[in-house]
Design a protein around this motif. Structure first.
Motif, PDB file in Angstrom:
ATOM      1  N   LEU A  51     -22.649  35.634   3.117  1.00  0.00           N
ATOM      2  CA  LEU A  51     -22.993  36.423   4.307  1.00  0.00           C
ATOM      3  C   LEU A  51     -23.530  35.540   5.434  1.00  0.00           C
ATOM      4  O   LEU A  51     -23.204  35.752   6.602  1.00  0.00           O
ATOM      5  CB  LEU A  51     -24.006  37.507   3.947  1.00  0.00           C
ATOM      6  N   GLN A  54     -20.546  33.771   6.981  1.00  0.00           N
ATOM      7  CA  GLN A  54     -19.775  34.687   7.826  1.00  0.00           C
ATOM      8  C   GLN A  54     -20.490  34.929   9.148  1.00  0.00           C
ATOM      9  O   GLN A  54     -19.849  34.998  10.209  1.00  0.00           O
ATOM     10  CB  GLN A  54     -19.546  36.010   7.103  1.00  0.00           C
ATOM     11  N   GLN A  55     -21.809  35.044   9.103  1.00  0.00           N
ATOM     12  CA  GLN A  55     -22.582  35.249  10.329  1.00  0.00           C
ATOM     13  C   GLN A  55     -22.479  34.024  11.234  1.00  0.00           C
ATOM     14  O   GLN A  55     -22.321  34.153  12.449  1.00  0.00           O
ATOM     15  CB  GLN A  55     -24.055  35.541   9.977  1.00  0.00           C
ATOM     16  N   THR A  56     -22.564  32.832  10.648  1.00  0.00           N
ATOM     17  CA  THR A  56     -22.449  31.602  11.428  1.00  0.00           C
ATOM     18  C   THR A  56     -21.079  31.514  12.097  1.00  0.00           C
ATOM     19  O   THR A  56     -20.978  31.166  13.275  1.00  0.00           O
ATOM     20  CB  THR A  56     -22.670  30.375  10.519  1.00  0.00           C
ATOM     21  N   ILE A  59     -20.917  33.941  15.030  1.00  0.00           N
ATOM     22  CA  ILE A  59     -21.690  33.457  16.184  1.00  0.00           C
ATOM     23  C   ILE A  59     -20.917  32.367  16.914  1.00  0.00           C
ATOM     24  O   ILE A  59     -20.821  32.370  18.144  1.00  0.00           O
ATOM     25  CB  ILE A  59     -23.076  32.966  15.742  1.00  0.00           C
TER      26      ILE A  59
END
Length: 131
Positions: A51, A54-56, A59
Motif C-alpha cells: 500500500l 502504491q501511494q508513492t 504521488i
C-alpha cells in the motif's frame, strides 16, 4: 435455561484489555483457530509495504502529470508555426536527429516532434525549478 444478556461492547473491551496485558494469549487463540501468527504478521507487513508503494507511485504520477501540464501550457504560448522555423529549432535542439528525412515530413509531423522534445526539456526544467 436462564436468559442471559451479553453486552458485546464490554466483552470486546475486556478481550482487548486481556490481549494488551498478555499478548501471547492472542497468539494462542490464533493457533487454536488454525492460524500461524508469524505468517499473519508477515502478510500484514507485506500488505502495508504494498500500500505504501502504491501511494508513492500515485504521488509521483500526480507530480509528473502536473509538470507535464505546466510544460504543455508554457509550450503552447511559444510554439513555432512555420515548417522552416520548426526545422531550424529541431536542428538546434536535437542535432543527433537525422534531418534528411525530416524535410519530407509535413508541418504537423514536425510540430509533433518539436512538441515532444520541447515538452521533455520543459518538464526537466520545471522539475529542477529553473522555470
Amino acid at each position: 435455561m436462564k436468559n442471559i444478556k451479553v453486552n458485546i461492547d464490554n466483552l470486546n473491551r475486556d478481550l482487548y484489555l486481556m490481549v494488551v496485558e498478555e499478548p501471547q494469549i492472542l497468539n494462542e487463540l490464533l493457533v487454536l483457530e488454525g492460524y500461524d501468527p508469524s505468517q499473519l504478521e508477515r502478510n500484514v507487513v507485506s500488505q502495508v509495504k504494498k500500500l505504501l508503494f502504491q501511494q508513492t507511485v500515485a504521488i509521483k504520477k500526480a507530480h509528473r502529470d502536473d509538470i507535464y501540464k505546466k510544460a504543455l501550457m508554457l509550450f503552447q504560448q511559444t510554439k513555432e508555426t512555420t515548417k522552416h522555423g520548426i526545422l531550424a529549432i529541431l536542428q538546434e535542439r536535437s542535432p543527433q536527429l537525422q534531418f534528411n528525412n525530416l524535410d519530407k515530413m509535413d508541418e504537423q509531423d514536425l510540430r509533433d516532434i518539436l512538441n515532444e522534445t520541447d515538452l521533455l526539456d520543459l518538464m526537466e526544467k520545471i522539475e529542477k525549478n529553473d522555470i
